[in-house]
Scaffold this motif. Sequence first.
Motif, PDB file in Angstrom:
ATOM      1  N   ILE A 120      95.528  56.738  35.856  1.00 30.43           N
ATOM      2  CA  ILE A 120      95.448  56.178  37.211  1.00 30.43           C
ATOM      3  C   ILE A 120      94.535  54.823  37.333  1.00 30.43           C
ATOM      4  N   ASN A 121      95.121  53.741  37.671  1.00 31.22           N
ATOM      5  CA  ASN A 121      94.575  52.527  37.862  1.00 31.22           C
ATOM      6  C   ASN A 121      93.972  51.932  36.382  1.00 31.22           C
ATOM      7  N   PRO A 122      94.764  51.890  35.379  1.00 26.50           N
ATOM      8  CA  PRO A 122      94.121  51.532  34.213  1.00 26.50           C
ATOM      9  C   PRO A 122      93.962  49.995  34.461  1.00 26.50           C
ATOM     10  N   ARG A 123      92.778  49.785  33.537  1.00 28.75           N
ATOM     11  CA  ARG A 123      92.545  48.030  33.357  1.00 28.75           C
ATOM     12  C   ARG A 123      91.787  47.843  32.061  1.00 28.75           C
ATOM     13  N   LEU A 124      91.658  46.794  31.795  1.00 29.34           N
ATOM     14  CA  LEU A 124      90.776  46.307  30.522  1.00 29.34           C
ATOM     15  C   LEU A 124      89.918  45.273  30.806  1.00 29.34           C
ATOM     16  N   SER A 125      88.835  45.184  30.174  1.00 30.27           N
ATOM     17  CA  SER A 125      87.850  44.108  30.234  1.00 30.27           C
ATOM     18  C   SER A 125      87.304  43.629  28.818  1.00 30.27           C
ATOM     19  N   TYR A 126      87.253  42.244  28.481  1.00 35.00           N
ATOM     20  CA  TYR A 126      86.700  41.691  27.629  1.00 35.00           C
ATOM     21  C   TYR A 126      85.274  41.715  27.694  1.00 35.00           C
ATOM     22  N   TRP A 127      84.432  42.163  26.404  1.00 37.47           N
ATOM     23  CA  TRP A 127      83.153  42.152  26.527  1.00 37.47           C
ATOM     24  C   TRP A 127      82.836  41.337  25.396  1.00 37.47           C
ATOM     25  N   THR A 128      81.637  40.917  25.339  1.00 37.64           N
ATOM     26  CA  THR A 128      80.747  40.182  24.087  1.00 37.64           C
ATOM     27  C   THR A 128      79.312  40.591  24.240  1.00 37.64           C
ATOM     28  N   ASN A 129      78.800  40.569  23.074  1.00 35.59           N
ATOM     29  CA  ASN A 129      77.318  40.948  22.955  1.00 35.59           C
ATOM     30  C   ASN A 129      76.619  40.073  21.841  1.00 35.59           C
ATOM     31  N   ASP A 130      75.771  39.341  22.033  1.00 38.04           N
ATOM     32  CA  ASP A 130      75.474  38.336  21.050  1.00 38.04           C
ATOM     33  C   ASP A 130      73.732  38.565  20.923  1.00 38.04           C
ATOM     34  N   ASN A 131      73.537  39.832  20.189  1.00 35.53           N
ATOM     35  CA  ASN A 131      72.148  40.096  20.029  1.00 35.53           C
ATOM     36  C   ASN A 131      71.738  39.870  18.705  1.00 35.53           C
ATOM     37  N   GLY A 132      72.182  38.740  18.155  1.00 33.23           N
ATOM     38  CA  GLY A 132      71.841  38.453  16.538  1.00 33.23           C
ATOM     39  C   GLY A 132      73.215  38.845  15.669  1.00 33.23           C
ATOM     40  N   LYS A 133      74.065  39.727  16.480  1.00 32.90           N
ATOM     41  CA  LYS A 133      75.220  39.910  15.594  1.00 32.90           C
ATOM     42  C   LYS A 133      76.338  39.814  16.592  1.00 32.90           C
ATOM     43  N   HIS A 134      77.241  38.668  16.509  1.00 28.28           N
ATOM     44  CA  HIS A 134      78.242  38.494  17.766  1.00 28.28           C
ATOM     45  C   HIS A 134      79.144  39.306  17.607  1.00 28.28           C
ATOM     46  N   ARG A 135      79.248  40.308  18.830  1.00 27.81           N
ATOM     47  CA  ARG A 135      80.371  41.320  18.595  1.00 27.81           C
ATOM     48  C   ARG A 135      81.040  41.143  20.114  1.00 27.81           C
ATOM     49  N   CYS A 136      82.172  41.469  19.944  1.00 24.87           N
ATOM     50  CA  CYS A 136      83.033  41.379  21.224  1.00 24.87           C
ATOM     51  C   CYS A 136      84.085  42.310  20.760  1.00 24.87           C
ATOM     52  N   GLY A 137      84.946  42.631  22.238  1.00 25.95           N
ATOM     53  CA  GLY A 137      85.914  43.516  22.192  1.00 25.95           C
ATOM     54  C   GLY A 137      86.650  43.895  23.464  1.00 25.95           C
ATOM     55  N   ILE A 138      87.407  44.957  23.513  1.00 25.36           N
ATOM     56  CA  ILE A 138      88.210  45.072  24.808  1.00 25.36           C
ATOM     57  C   ILE A 138      87.638  46.565  25.216  1.00 25.36           C
ATOM     58  N   ALA A 139      87.279  46.785  26.463  1.00 32.43           N
ATOM     59  CA  ALA A 139      86.936  47.905  26.917  1.00 32.43           C
ATOM     60  C   ALA A 139      88.159  48.581  27.821  1.00 32.43           C
ATOM     61  N   TYR A 140      88.408  49.631  27.790  1.00 33.43           N
ATOM     62  CA  TYR A 140      89.388  50.434  28.783  1.00 33.43           C
ATOM     63  C   TYR A 140      88.942  51.333  29.667  1.00 33.43           C
ATOM     64  N   ARG A 141      89.236  51.084  30.769  1.00 34.88           N
ATOM     65  CA  ARG A 141      88.674  51.963  32.022  1.00 34.88           C
ATOM     66  C   ARG A 141      89.869  52.504  32.689  1.00 34.88           C
ATOM     67  N   ALA A 142      89.815  53.515  33.736  1.00 33.33           N
ATOM     68  CA  ALA A 142      90.732  54.157  34.432  1.00 33.33           C
ATOM     69  C   ALA A 142      89.852  54.869  35.759  1.00 33.33           C
ATOM     70  N   THR A 143      90.499  54.875  36.899  1.00 30.34           N
ATOM     71  CA  THR A 143      89.911  55.778  37.935  1.00 30.34           C
ATOM     72  C   THR A 143      89.999  57.017  37.612  1.00 30.34           C
ATOM     73  N   GLY A 144      91.005  57.450  36.966  1.00 30.82           N
ATOM     74  CA  GLY A 144      91.124  59.108  36.570  1.00 30.82           C
ATOM     75  C   GLY A 144      92.297  59.061  35.495  1.00 30.82           C
ATOM     76  N   VAL A 145      92.634  60.304  35.514  1.00 32.53           N
ATOM     77  CA  VAL A 145      94.071  60.613  34.719  1.00 32.53           C
ATOM     78  C   VAL A 145      94.355  61.929  34.920  1.00 32.53           C
ATOM     79  N   LYS A 146      95.781  61.952  35.085  1.00 33.58           N
ATOM     80  CA  LYS A 146      96.348  63.262  35.470  1.00 33.58           C
ATOM     81  C   LYS A 146      97.643  63.676  34.552  1.00 33.58           C
ATOM     82  N   LEU A 147      98.149  64.604  34.608  1.00 36.41           N
ATOM     83  CA  LEU A 147      99.161  65.122  33.687  1.00 36.41           C
ATOM     84  C   LEU A 147     100.348  64.423  33.777  1.00 36.41           C
ATOM     85  N   ALA A 148     101.299  64.078  33.060  1.00 29.27           N
ATOM     86  CA  ALA A 148     102.530  63.202  33.211  1.00 29.27           C
ATOM     87  C   ALA A 148     103.528  64.185  33.739  1.00 29.27           C
ATOM     88  N   GLY A 149     104.430  63.570  34.464  1.00 30.16           N
ATOM     89  CA  GLY A 149     105.587  64.268  35.059  1.00 30.16           C
ATOM     90  C   GLY A 149     105.274  64.452  36.470  1.00 30.16           C
TER      91      GLY A 149
END
Length: 116
Positions: free
Chosen positions: A87-116
């Motif tokens: 339910i309401n799926p979305r993604l966000s790009y993130w980055t963290n530069d605390n000595g080791k540059h790291r980045c990625g994509i985080a996935y979120r949703a308001t909720g989840v329900k059975l399909a059908g």
Amino acid sequence: MHTNVPVVLDGYKLQVTEDPVLKMRQDENGNDVAVTDREGVQQYVVMVFGKPRGQDGRPNGRGVEVKVTLETEPGEDITSGATVELINPRLSYWTNDNGKHRCGIAYRATGVKLAG
């Protein structure tokens, strides 16, 4: 920075690969604590495997397993092996530069329900 970009999952089949769990992090003392939003609502994590649905007799494409943060409790019927919709799926790009540059994509949703 791209945050909360809507994700269209029409044409994909999503299957839970691990039972949902409460999202946890370690505090400054190394203790596990539940992750909450700004209003204090607990967050959950569910692992889903997404795979394109076959069309016109053509085979399905390859799939991918994704960890999704849920903003609401998933419910008892959402268990490993269940086919679900986010339910309401979305993604966000993130980055963290605390000595080791790291980045990625985080996935979120308001909720989840059975399909059908």
